[in-house]
Design an enzyme around this catalytic site. Structure first.
Site, PDB file in Angstrom:
ATOM      1  N   GLU A 171      46.890  69.104 113.963  1.00  0.00           N
ATOM      2  CA  GLU A 171      48.238  69.872 113.697  1.00  0.00           C
ATOM      3  C   GLU A 171      47.797  71.270 113.299  1.00  0.00           C
ATOM      4  O   GLU A 171      47.369  71.556 112.006  1.00  0.00           O
ATOM      5  CB  GLU A 171      49.162  69.329 112.555  1.00  0.00           C
ATOM      6  CG  GLU A 171      49.585  67.903 112.935  1.00  0.00           C
ATOM      7  CD  GLU A 171      50.800  67.731 112.446  1.00  0.00           C
ATOM      8  OE1 GLU A 171      51.797  67.466 112.952  1.00  0.00           O
ATOM      9  OE2 GLU A 171      51.129  67.965 111.192  1.00  0.00           O
ATOM     10  N   LYS A 198      59.920  64.856 107.501  1.00  0.00           N
ATOM     11  CA  LYS A 198      59.447  65.654 106.235  1.00  0.00           C
ATOM     12  C   LYS A 198      60.476  65.292 105.271  1.00  0.00           C
ATOM     13  O   LYS A 198      61.167  64.350 105.219  1.00  0.00           O
ATOM     14  CB  LYS A 198      59.464  67.292 106.596  1.00  0.00           C
ATOM     15  CG  LYS A 198      58.437  67.292 107.884  1.00  0.00           C
ATOM     16  CD  LYS A 198      58.076  68.791 108.096  1.00  0.00           C
ATOM     17  CE  LYS A 198      57.029  68.828 109.221  1.00  0.00           C
ATOM     18  NZ  LYS A 198      56.448  69.940 109.413  1.00  0.00           N
ATOM     19  N   GLU A 250      50.810  70.235 104.663  1.00  0.00           N
ATOM     20  CA  GLU A 250      51.969  70.688 103.776  1.00  0.00           C
ATOM     21  C   GLU A 250      51.536  70.066 102.280  1.00  0.00           C
ATOM     22  O   GLU A 250      51.951  70.552 101.368  1.00  0.00           O
ATOM     23  CB  GLU A 250      53.445  70.366 104.037  1.00  0.00           C
ATOM     24  CG  GLU A 250      54.007  71.272 105.348  1.00  0.00           C
ATOM     25  CD  GLU A 250      55.020  70.616 106.324  1.00  0.00           C
ATOM     26  OE1 GLU A 250      55.453  69.703 105.973  1.00  0.00           O
ATOM     27  OE2 GLU A 250      55.200  71.226 107.194  1.00  0.00           O
ATOM     28  N   SER A 280      55.116  72.107 116.689  1.00  0.00           N
ATOM     29  CA  SER A 280      56.334  72.565 117.560  1.00  0.00           C
ATOM     30  C   SER A 280      56.368  71.900 118.991  1.00  0.00           C
ATOM     31  O   SER A 280      56.635  72.407 120.003  1.00  0.00           O
ATOM     32  CB  SER A 280      56.222  74.189 117.804  1.00  0.00           C
ATOM     33  OG  SER A 280      56.340  74.897 116.473  1.00  0.00           O
ATOM     34  N   GLY A 336      56.260  74.179 112.892  1.00  0.00           N
ATOM     35  CA  GLY A 336      57.580  74.771 112.412  1.00  0.00           C
ATOM     36  C   GLY A 336      57.725  76.060 112.832  1.00  0.00           C
ATOM     37  O   GLY A 336      58.718  76.888 112.361  1.00  0.00           O
ATOM     38  N   HIS A 341      48.735  65.690 105.475  1.00  0.00           N
ATOM     39  CA  HIS A 341      49.624  66.714 106.286  1.00  0.00           C
ATOM     40  C   HIS A 341      49.088  68.055 105.846  1.00  0.00           C
ATOM     41  O   HIS A 341      49.116  68.037 104.641  1.00  0.00           O
ATOM     42  CB  HIS A 341      50.857  66.166 106.156  1.00  0.00           C
ATOM     43  CG  HIS A 341      51.912  67.220 107.233  1.00  0.00           C
ATOM     44  ND1 HIS A 341      52.089  68.625 106.844  1.00  0.00           N
ATOM     45  CD2 HIS A 341      52.149  66.804 108.386  1.00  0.00           C
ATOM     46  CE1 HIS A 341      52.997  69.022 107.792  1.00  0.00           C
ATOM     47  NE2 HIS A 341      52.945  68.087 108.890  1.00  0.00           N
ATOM     48  N   ASN A 343      57.751  62.810 112.177  1.00  0.00           N
ATOM     49  CA  ASN A 343      57.867  63.082 110.722  1.00  0.00           C
ATOM     50  C   ASN A 343      58.962  63.963 110.281  1.00  0.00           C
ATOM     51  O   ASN A 343      59.259  65.089 110.513  1.00  0.00           O
ATOM     52  CB  ASN A 343      56.637  64.035 110.493  1.00  0.00           C
ATOM     53  CG  ASN A 343      56.343  64.521 109.006  1.00  0.00           C
ATOM     54  OD1 ASN A 343      56.999  63.809 108.133  1.00  0.00           O
ATOM     55  ND2 ASN A 343      55.409  65.294 108.861  1.00  0.00           N
TER      56      ASN A 343
HETATM   57  P1  13P Z   1      57.380  70.822 113.801  1.00  0.00           P
HETATM   58  O1  13P Z   1      57.270  69.773 114.998  1.00  0.00           O
HETATM   59  O2  13P Z   1      58.630  70.934 113.071  1.00  0.00           O
HETATM   60  O3  13P Z   1      56.645  71.781 114.325  1.00  0.00           O
HETATM   61  O4  13P Z   1      56.222  70.089 112.626  1.00  0.00           O
HETATM   62  C1  13P Z   1      55.129  69.386 113.125  1.00  0.00           C
HETATM   63  C2  13P Z   1      54.508  68.583 111.757  1.00  0.00           C
HETATM   64  O5  13P Z   1      54.132  69.092 111.041  1.00  0.00           O
HETATM   65  C3  13P Z   1      54.554  67.163 112.205  1.00  0.00           C
HETATM   66  O6  13P Z   1      53.892  66.598 111.074  1.00  0.00           O
END
Ligand code: 13P
Length: 248
Positions: free
Chosen positions: A166, A12, A97, A210, A172, A95, A10
């Site tokens: 997640e 982002k 976010e 992560s 992150g 997601h 992803n």
């Molecule tokens: P990270 O791997 O940067 O923690 O992000 C995970 C994520 O949100 C994947 O959709």
């Protein structure tokens, strides 16, 4: 039959035409014939680039969101038919976010998952608890509520979705769930799927948060962890490739 694992990046809101090309060419040069299914989910403007660079190869691609609506007066939205025009196999939906910063409710996420499936794109449905919810002992209740909305909407197509667990506190932050913490939640989700579909083992339940080259193997060794949804580490070809290599 056990399903192949799925490793999905992803990106982002990262990348650009030049950087994407460097990353994708590095992936293609070194990925070989992976044991796992592999995909990258890019911002919508780059889906045409992904299609032209990845078509016919071992890396599938997808979007990070999809509209709950079929077409029409929805400024800024991207429909599943548009994703299909650019060869997307997957669409991430729900997601954290999107839930946190764009107000997506369980009902909206469920409608998006349903729309994706109806349009021939596999939704990667994200669920996960916030830190305060974990600390309050609500983890299972939260993820079950989030997944239940989707199961209710997609009904007999439940076996066709991908689920991604997640934990929001792990995204992150460099704070990964331990393999045991993740497995515990994955087992809960598997049991929930088993009540909704005759073939719960066909639904891949990815872990995200992560996940990196160093911790991927131990997470992927858990019985109910069927792959990964990778944020930061998916932007670096060597790291992403190591995670892919750990998935077999
Ligand atoms: P990270 O791997 O940067 O923690 O992000 C995970 C994520 O949100 C994947 O959709």
């Amino acid at each position: 039959m056990t399903m192949k694992k799925l490793i999905a990046g992803n990106w982002k809101m990262n990348g650009g035409l030049a950087a994407n090309e460097v990353l994708l060419r590095a992936l293609l040069a070194q990925i070989g014939a992976p044991a796992a299914d592999v995909a990258v989910c890019a911002p919508a403007p780059y889906l045409a680039q992904l299609q032209s660079l990845l078509q016919g190869g071992p890396v599938a691609w997808g979007s990070q969101d999809v509209s709950a609506h079929e077409q029409g007066a929805y400024t800024g939205e991207v429909s599943v038919a548009m994703l299909r025009d650019f060869g997307c196999r997957y669409a991430i939906v729900g997601h954290s976010e999107r839930r946190q910063y764009h107000g997506e409710t369980d009902a909206v996420v469920a409608a998006k998952a349903q729309r994706a499936l109806a349009g021939g794109v596999t939704p990667i449905v994200c669920v996960g608890e916030m830190l305060a919810e974990r600390e309050a002992g609500q983890t299972e209740a939260v993820v079950k509520r989030q997944l239940a909305a989707v199961i209710h909407a997609v009904a007999h197509c439940t076996s066709e979705i991908v689920v991604a667990y997640e934990p929001v506190w792990a995204i992150g932050t460099g704070k990964t769930a331990t393999p045991e913490q993740a497995q515990q939640v994955h087992a809960v989700l598997r049991a929930q799927l088993a009540a909704a579909t005759a073939h719960p083992e066909r639904v891949r339940i990815l872990y995200g948060g992560s996940m990196n080259a160093a911790n991927a193997a131990s997470l992927l060794a858990q019985p109910d962890i069927d792959g990964g949804l990778i944020g930061g580490a998916s932007l670096k070809a060597p790291d992403f490739l190591q995670i892919v290599a750990a998935a077999h």
